[in-house]
Design a protein around this motif. Sequence first.
Motif, PDB file in Angstrom:
ATOM      1  N   MET B  54       0.867  -1.234  -0.049  1.00  0.00           N
ATOM      2  CA  MET B  54      -0.022   0.154  -0.012  1.00  0.00           C
ATOM      3  C   MET B  54       0.850   1.429   0.131  1.00  0.00           C
ATOM      4  N   PHE B  55       1.965   1.022   0.632  1.00  0.00           N
ATOM      5  CA  PHE B  55       2.886   2.316   1.057  1.00  0.00           C
ATOM      6  C   PHE B  55       3.464   2.620  -0.378  1.00  0.00           C
ATOM      7  N   SER B  56       4.032   1.576  -1.326  1.00  0.00           N
ATOM      8  CA  SER B  56       4.363   1.852  -2.558  1.00  0.00           C
ATOM      9  C   SER B  56       3.726   2.318  -3.447  1.00  0.00           C
ATOM     10  N   THR B  57       2.060   1.798  -3.271  1.00  0.00           N
ATOM     11  CA  THR B  57       1.256   2.734  -4.152  1.00  0.00           C
ATOM     12  C   THR B  57       0.998   4.045  -4.209  1.00  0.00           C
ATOM     13  N   PHE B  58       1.238   4.518  -2.591  1.00  0.00           N
ATOM     14  CA  PHE B  58       1.078   5.742  -2.377  1.00  0.00           C
ATOM     15  C   PHE B  58       2.303   6.597  -2.725  1.00  0.00           C
ATOM     16  N   VAL B  59       3.596   6.115  -2.876  1.00  0.00           N
ATOM     17  CA  VAL B  59       4.708   6.504  -3.628  1.00  0.00           C
ATOM     18  C   VAL B  59       4.442   6.750  -4.990  1.00  0.00           C
ATOM     19  N   LEU B  60       3.657   5.840  -5.640  1.00  0.00           N
ATOM     20  CA  LEU B  60       3.287   5.791  -6.928  1.00  0.00           C
ATOM     21  C   LEU B  60       2.572   6.858  -7.300  1.00  0.00           C
ATOM     22  N   SER B  73      11.908  13.400 -15.863  1.00  0.00           N
ATOM     23  CA  SER B  73      11.923  12.031 -15.972  1.00  0.00           C
ATOM     24  C   SER B  73      12.463  11.464 -14.685  1.00  0.00           C
ATOM     25  N   SER B  74      12.925  12.101 -13.754  1.00  0.00           N
ATOM     26  CA  SER B  74      13.460  11.510 -12.444  1.00  0.00           C
ATOM     27  C   SER B  74      12.214  10.940 -11.654  1.00  0.00           C
ATOM     28  N   TRP B  75      11.147  11.843 -11.798  1.00  0.00           N
ATOM     29  CA  TRP B  75       9.747  11.567 -11.291  1.00  0.00           C
ATOM     30  C   TRP B  75       9.185  10.210 -11.817  1.00  0.00           C
ATOM     31  N   ASP B  76       9.292   9.934 -13.053  1.00  0.00           N
ATOM     32  CA  ASP B  76       8.924   9.058 -13.897  1.00  0.00           C
ATOM     33  C   ASP B  76       9.527   7.734 -13.333  1.00  0.00           C
ATOM     34  N   ALA B  77      10.967   7.982 -13.300  1.00  0.00           N
ATOM     35  CA  ALA B  77      11.696   6.686 -12.781  1.00  0.00           C
ATOM     36  C   ALA B  77      11.110   6.432 -11.485  1.00  0.00           C
ATOM     37  N   VAL B  78      10.863   7.253 -10.512  1.00  0.00           N
ATOM     38  CA  VAL B  78      10.357   6.927  -9.170  1.00  0.00           C
ATOM     39  C   VAL B  78       9.027   6.204  -9.314  1.00  0.00           C
ATOM     40  N   ALA B  79       8.170   6.725 -10.286  1.00  0.00           N
ATOM     41  CA  ALA B  79       6.870   6.078 -10.221  1.00  0.00           C
ATOM     42  C   ALA B  79       7.058   4.719 -11.065  1.00  0.00           C
ATOM     43  N   TYR B  80       8.005   4.653 -11.936  1.00  0.00           N
ATOM     44  CA  TYR B  80       7.997   3.164 -12.466  1.00  0.00           C
ATOM     45  C   TYR B  80       8.595   2.177 -11.386  1.00  0.00           C
ATOM     46  N   SER B  81       9.586   2.761 -10.832  1.00  0.00           N
ATOM     47  CA  SER B  81      10.214   1.693  -9.734  1.00  0.00           C
ATOM     48  C   SER B  81       8.933   1.478  -8.486  1.00  0.00           C
ATOM     49  N   ALA B  82       8.215   2.469  -7.888  1.00  0.00           N
ATOM     50  CA  ALA B  82       7.235   2.112  -7.235  1.00  0.00           C
ATOM     51  C   ALA B  82       6.216   1.361  -7.504  1.00  0.00           C
ATOM     52  N   ALA B  83       5.957   1.419  -8.957  1.00  0.00           N
ATOM     53  CA  ALA B  83       4.725   0.427  -9.306  1.00  0.00           C
ATOM     54  C   ALA B  83       5.469  -1.153  -9.557  1.00  0.00           C
ATOM     55  N   GLU B  84       6.717  -1.137  -9.718  1.00  0.00           N
ATOM     56  CA  GLU B  84       7.263  -2.376  -9.959  1.00  0.00           C
ATOM     57  C   GLU B  84       7.242  -3.142  -8.618  1.00  0.00           C
ATOM     58  N   ILE B  85       8.092  -2.477  -7.589  1.00  0.00           N
ATOM     59  CA  ILE B  85       8.221  -2.951  -6.206  1.00  0.00           C
ATOM     60  C   ILE B  85       7.058  -3.023  -5.596  1.00  0.00           C
ATOM     61  N   GLY B  86       5.946  -2.189  -5.857  1.00  0.00           N
ATOM     62  CA  GLY B  86       4.673  -2.361  -5.220  1.00  0.00           C
ATOM     63  C   GLY B  86       3.836  -3.754  -5.799  1.00  0.00           C
ATOM     64  N   THR B 196      10.440  -2.012   5.842  1.00  0.00           N
ATOM     65  CA  THR B 196      10.614  -0.593   5.447  1.00  0.00           C
ATOM     66  C   THR B 196      11.863  -0.112   4.839  1.00  0.00           C
ATOM     67  N   VAL B 197      12.868  -0.610   5.801  1.00  0.00           N
ATOM     68  CA  VAL B 197      14.287  -0.010   5.127  1.00  0.00           C
ATOM     69  C   VAL B 197      14.693  -0.875   4.150  1.00  0.00           C
TER      70      VAL B 197
END
Lengths: 263, 223
Positions: B54-60, B73-86, B196-197
């Motif tokens: 759920m937290f990862s979806t929030f980050v996404l 593009s750096s935000w896109d990278a964060v969104a992509y990573s959050a979706a994948e790890i989420g 979380t860490v």
Amino acid sequence: MWQPECFKRDMIGQLRAVQVLKLGKSKAGLVHSTYGFNCMKFLSKAMAITWKDVLSEARSKETIPSVLIFAVLVIVIFNFAFGAGPEQMKLIVPGILWTTFVFAGMLSLNRTFVQEKEQGCLEALIICPIKRHDIYICKTLGNFIFLTVIEAISLPVFVVLFNLPLSVLPMLIVITIMATIGFIAIGTLFSALSVNTKAREMVLPILFLPVVVPVILSAVEASKLVLAGGSWSSIASWLQIIAAFDVIFLVVSYLIFEYVIEE
Amino acid sequence: MNTSHKTKLGLLALSAALMIWAHYMVFVYVPTEAVMGIVQRIFYVMVPVAWLAMFSTFVLFIASIAYLKTRKSSWDAVAYSAAEIGLLFTTLAIVVGMLWAKPIWGVWWTWEPRLTTTLVLWLILLACLMVRKVANDPSRGSIFAAVVGIVAFIDVPIIGMSTTLWRGIHPGGIIFEGGLAPPMLQTLLVSLAAFTVLYVLMMVLRVTVKNNEITIEKLKTLR
């Protein structure tokens, strides 16, 4: 008769926008300012787009009849697929009803932006002097009208084919209208999104179905209660949940629609 | 968001230490639950994993809004990573939950509200990753993924409220209502911290890799 006039005015607006494009960007601001913003003008412009959709559907008869036939076919196939007795059927009927509406809705949603895209009308809509999220409102309204017409015809067919008591109709109609708002709200957003992808018809269901699960779930549960002889107060909590999702879907889609259709 | 090598090593060390501590607490320190027995120890893994889903979806959600607003593009990278790890953590939450459900409920899966809404989140996150691939061009794909990422977050409060809204068999609110014995709560908190860490470390690494991928793509188009 204000609508045809409106339509004409809107077409002129589009033509002017195209001219401005040819003249260059600097004059675009001029046209915008001559339009100004007041509520009546917005309303007439907005209605013009919805009216355009209704008019083109009334003339081409592309979407509604085919979706309607599809809806009846789904009902018939489900009837054979389950082949249950009248008692078991009562338990399955809400599921059949909502599967039919969701599939029919998806079919009709798939069409809305495909037509715009094929005729190059989407570009005209985008350069039209109207805010992007207002386009969302207009398209949503158009979709709502289409799906309501489809449901208004298939619901009685449904009631007759499954021998449901007529007394359930008012409650079913309220549930249907509320759930339809939820479908259309998020469906219009995803329909605009999927039209710009490689596999249009594939993308919409993959995006649309999981998101509307809560609405379908609540609608099925409410319909089950209605068919079991429940009263208005017994379905109130489900209607509240559907209403909450309607509002959430409308607000979220309204806010992010402009990013979906930009060129 | 290019984190230095030292920070990554520090995160790795902290994550490893917390993980070992958490495992010690789960397997040695915490007493066995009276009714469910030894199986209940899955709880200390399932809750952190589900929380991170759920937290990862929030980050996404946050990264998607930021990307639509700024187009960096750096935000896109964060969104992509959050979706994948989420998606990874949602999968883990479902699988670990199944392992717990089988001995307790007697089934791997039941169409219960919290399970269903979690599966829905899994499907939306999958769609969020998929929509990048089917878009007509990559920049469009990023925008579409951001739109789906925002919509995906709608499901998170639903998962949270699902136990009260629909009354399934999945328990809800035990942790917040103080229904946990102190040693159990301590173990859960340590486990939550450890996972979380680990999540932060995974995010940092994935975002770095994604940023490098974006840089390479840019260099390719320059040629």
